[in-house]
Design a protein around this motif. Structure first.
Motif, PDB file in Angstrom:
ATOM      1  N   GLY A  12      -1.788   9.979  17.477  1.00  0.00           N
ATOM      2  CA  GLY A  12      -1.728  11.193  16.667  1.00  0.00           C
ATOM      3  C   GLY A  12      -2.357  11.013  15.296  1.00  0.00           C
ATOM      4  N   LEU A  13      -2.368  12.076  14.531  1.00  0.00           N
ATOM      5  CA  LEU A  13      -2.980  12.055  13.206  1.00  0.00           C
ATOM      6  C   LEU A  13      -1.956  12.188  12.084  1.00  0.00           C
ATOM      7  N   GLU A  14      -0.672  12.010  12.401  1.00  0.00           N
ATOM      8  CA  GLU A  14       0.386  12.043  11.386  1.00  0.00           C
ATOM      9  C   GLU A  14       0.803  10.639  11.024  1.00  0.00           C
ATOM     10  N   LEU A  15       0.952  10.394   9.730  1.00  0.00           N
ATOM     11  CA  LEU A  15       1.500   9.119   9.296  1.00  0.00           C
ATOM     12  C   LEU A  15       2.976   9.092   9.672  1.00  0.00           C
ATOM     13  N   ASN A  16       3.342   8.097  10.479  1.00  0.00           N
ATOM     14  CA  ASN A  16       4.711   7.962  10.967  1.00  0.00           C
ATOM     15  C   ASN A  16       5.046   6.472  11.004  1.00  0.00           C
ATOM     16  N   PRO A  17       5.182   5.845   9.809  1.00  0.00           N
ATOM     17  CA  PRO A  17       5.363   4.392   9.747  1.00  0.00           C
ATOM     18  C   PRO A  17       6.570   3.906  10.542  1.00  0.00           C
ATOM     19  N   LYS A  18       6.375   2.744  11.159  1.00  0.00           N
ATOM     20  CA  LYS A  18       7.447   2.107  11.917  1.00  0.00           C
ATOM     21  C   LYS A  18       7.850   0.841  11.156  1.00  0.00           C
ATOM     22  N   TYR A  19       8.955   0.927  10.438  1.00  0.00           N
ATOM     23  CA  TYR A  19       9.444  -0.191   9.649  1.00  0.00           C
ATOM     24  C   TYR A  19      10.310  -1.100  10.516  1.00  0.00           C
ATOM     25  N   ASP A  20      10.417  -2.373  10.120  1.00  0.00           N
ATOM     26  CA  ASP A  20      11.265  -3.300  10.864  1.00  0.00           C
ATOM     27  C   ASP A  20      12.736  -3.039  10.550  1.00  0.00           C
ATOM     28  N   SER A  21      13.614  -3.869  11.068  1.00  0.00           N
ATOM     29  CA  SER A  21      15.059  -3.657  10.898  1.00  0.00           C
ATOM     30  C   SER A  21      15.502  -3.775   9.444  1.00  0.00           C
ATOM     31  N   ASN A  22      14.653  -4.351   8.588  1.00  0.00           N
ATOM     32  CA  ASN A  22      14.949  -4.439   7.149  1.00  0.00           C
ATOM     33  C   ASN A  22      14.293  -3.311   6.367  1.00  0.00           C
ATOM     34  N   GLY A  23      13.645  -2.388   7.083  1.00  0.00           N
ATOM     35  CA  GLY A  23      12.976  -1.272   6.418  1.00  0.00           C
ATOM     36  C   GLY A  23      11.643  -1.647   5.808  1.00  0.00           C
ATOM     37  N   LEU A  24      10.993  -2.690   6.338  1.00  0.00           N
ATOM     38  CA  LEU A  24       9.739  -3.184   5.772  1.00  0.00           C
ATOM     39  C   LEU A  24       8.616  -3.191   6.799  1.00  0.00           C
ATOM     40  N   MET A  25       7.395  -3.170   6.295  1.00  0.00           N
ATOM     41  CA  MET A  25       6.210  -3.380   7.132  1.00  0.00           C
ATOM     42  C   MET A  25       5.268  -4.314   6.378  1.00  0.00           C
ATOM     43  N   THR A  26       4.460  -5.049   7.125  1.00  0.00           N
ATOM     44  CA  THR A  26       3.506  -5.985   6.556  1.00  0.00           C
ATOM     45  C   THR A  26       2.304  -5.221   6.015  1.00  0.00           C
ATOM     46  N   ALA A  27       1.808  -5.666   4.861  1.00  0.00           N
ATOM     47  CA  ALA A  27       0.600  -5.094   4.273  1.00  0.00           C
ATOM     48  C   ALA A  27      -0.368  -6.226   3.954  1.00  0.00           C
ATOM     49  N   VAL A  28      -1.559  -6.156   4.516  1.00  0.00           N
ATOM     50  CA  VAL A  28      -2.614  -7.126   4.252  1.00  0.00           C
ATOM     51  C   VAL A  28      -3.575  -6.466   3.269  1.00  0.00           C
ATOM     52  N   VAL A  29      -3.886  -7.173   2.179  1.00  0.00           N
ATOM     53  CA  VAL A  29      -4.771  -6.619   1.156  1.00  0.00           C
ATOM     54  C   VAL A  29      -6.070  -7.407   1.128  1.00  0.00           C
ATOM     55  N   THR A  30      -7.192  -6.688   1.214  1.00  0.00           N
ATOM     56  CA  THR A  30      -8.507  -7.314   1.108  1.00  0.00           C
ATOM     57  C   THR A  30      -9.266  -6.738  -0.081  1.00  0.00           C
ATOM     58  N   ASP A  31     -10.210  -7.516  -0.573  1.00  0.00           N
ATOM     59  CA  ASP A  31     -11.082  -7.085  -1.659  1.00  0.00           C
ATOM     60  C   ASP A  31     -12.090  -6.105  -1.072  1.00  0.00           C
ATOM     61  N   ASP A  32     -12.177  -4.920  -1.635  1.00  0.00           N
ATOM     62  CA  ASP A  32     -13.079  -3.899  -1.110  1.00  0.00           C
ATOM     63  C   ASP A  32     -14.539  -4.336  -1.161  1.00  0.00           C
ATOM     64  N   SER A  33     -14.915  -5.117  -2.165  1.00  0.00           N
ATOM     65  CA  SER A  33     -16.307  -5.547  -2.300  1.00  0.00           C
ATOM     66  C   SER A  33     -16.668  -6.693  -1.377  1.00  0.00           C
ATOM     67  N   SER A  34     -15.856  -7.750  -1.376  1.00  0.00           N
ATOM     68  CA  SER A  34     -16.203  -8.960  -0.616  1.00  0.00           C
ATOM     69  C   SER A  34     -15.622  -8.986   0.792  1.00  0.00           C
ATOM     70  N   GLY A  35     -14.535  -8.259   1.006  1.00  0.00           N
ATOM     71  CA  GLY A  35     -13.853  -8.306   2.292  1.00  0.00           C
ATOM     72  C   GLY A  35     -12.878  -9.465   2.404  1.00  0.00           C
ATOM     73  N   ASP A  36     -12.804 -10.315   1.369  1.00  0.00           N
ATOM     74  CA  ASP A  36     -11.896 -11.453   1.391  1.00  0.00           C
ATOM     75  C   ASP A  36     -10.439 -10.988   1.411  1.00  0.00           C
ATOM     76  N   ILE A  37      -9.601 -11.733   2.133  1.00  0.00           N
ATOM     77  CA  ILE A  37      -8.165 -11.444   2.111  1.00  0.00           C
ATOM     78  C   ILE A  37      -7.623 -11.891   0.762  1.00  0.00           C
ATOM     79  N   LEU A  38      -6.937 -10.997   0.081  1.00  0.00           N
ATOM     80  CA  LEU A  38      -6.361 -11.310  -1.223  1.00  0.00           C
ATOM     81  C   LEU A  38      -4.899 -11.726  -1.121  1.00  0.00           C
ATOM     82  N   MET A  39      -4.135 -11.004  -0.313  1.00  0.00           N
ATOM     83  CA  MET A  39      -2.709 -11.297  -0.212  1.00  0.00           C
ATOM     84  C   MET A  39      -2.099 -10.596   0.985  1.00  0.00           C
TER      85      MET A  39
END
Length: 124
Positions: A12-39
């Motif tokens: 679907g096209l609706e944002l419907n986040p699925k959080y874990d049992s602690n109410g969290l989800m993983t977020a991977v952050v990359t540098d928009d310019s280089s594509g390197d993983i930041l955190m």
């Protein structure tokens, strides 16, 4: 029989986040310019909402048990360029423009060491 809610979440096209049992989800952050993983960090619903509203990355600190705005004290904020969510909406990919080093150690990325035969080598 396919579960309608899962089908909507996965195609679907609706944002419907699925959080874990602690109410969290993983977020991977990359540098928009280089594509390197930041955190890699975690977001709860409040962090996700604030990130969308402000355009600045917010996360949930598991160690402090609190919401935090990345760069709030250092000034090294992460300006969000784009956010993508995976197929079952339980992980985010954030492309960002960092305002300085991302890691609390002062390194550009939190991934500044190579694992080599049980030892670590610094790459920056």
């Amino acid at each position: 029989m396919t579960n309608s809610k899962n089908t909507d979440r996965e195609s679907g096209l609706e944002l419907n986040p699925k959080y874990d049992s602690n109410g969290l989800m993983t977020a991977v952050v990359t540098d928009d310019s280089s594509g390197d993983i930041l955190m890699v960090a975690f977001m709860d619903a409040e962090a996700l909402d604030l990130t969308q509203v402000t355009g600045i990355a917010h996360f949930y600190s598991r160690s402090r048990q609190a919401l935090w705005k990345k760069g709030e004290t250092s000034g090294n904020i992460l300006k969000v360029v784009e956010m993508r969510i995976d197929c079952d909406q339980d992980a985010l990919w954030i492309k960002a423009k960092p305002a300085g080093p991302t890691c609390h150690t002062g390194a550009t990325s939190c991934f500044y060491r190579i694992v080599d035969n049980g030892r670590l080598e610094t790459v920056e």
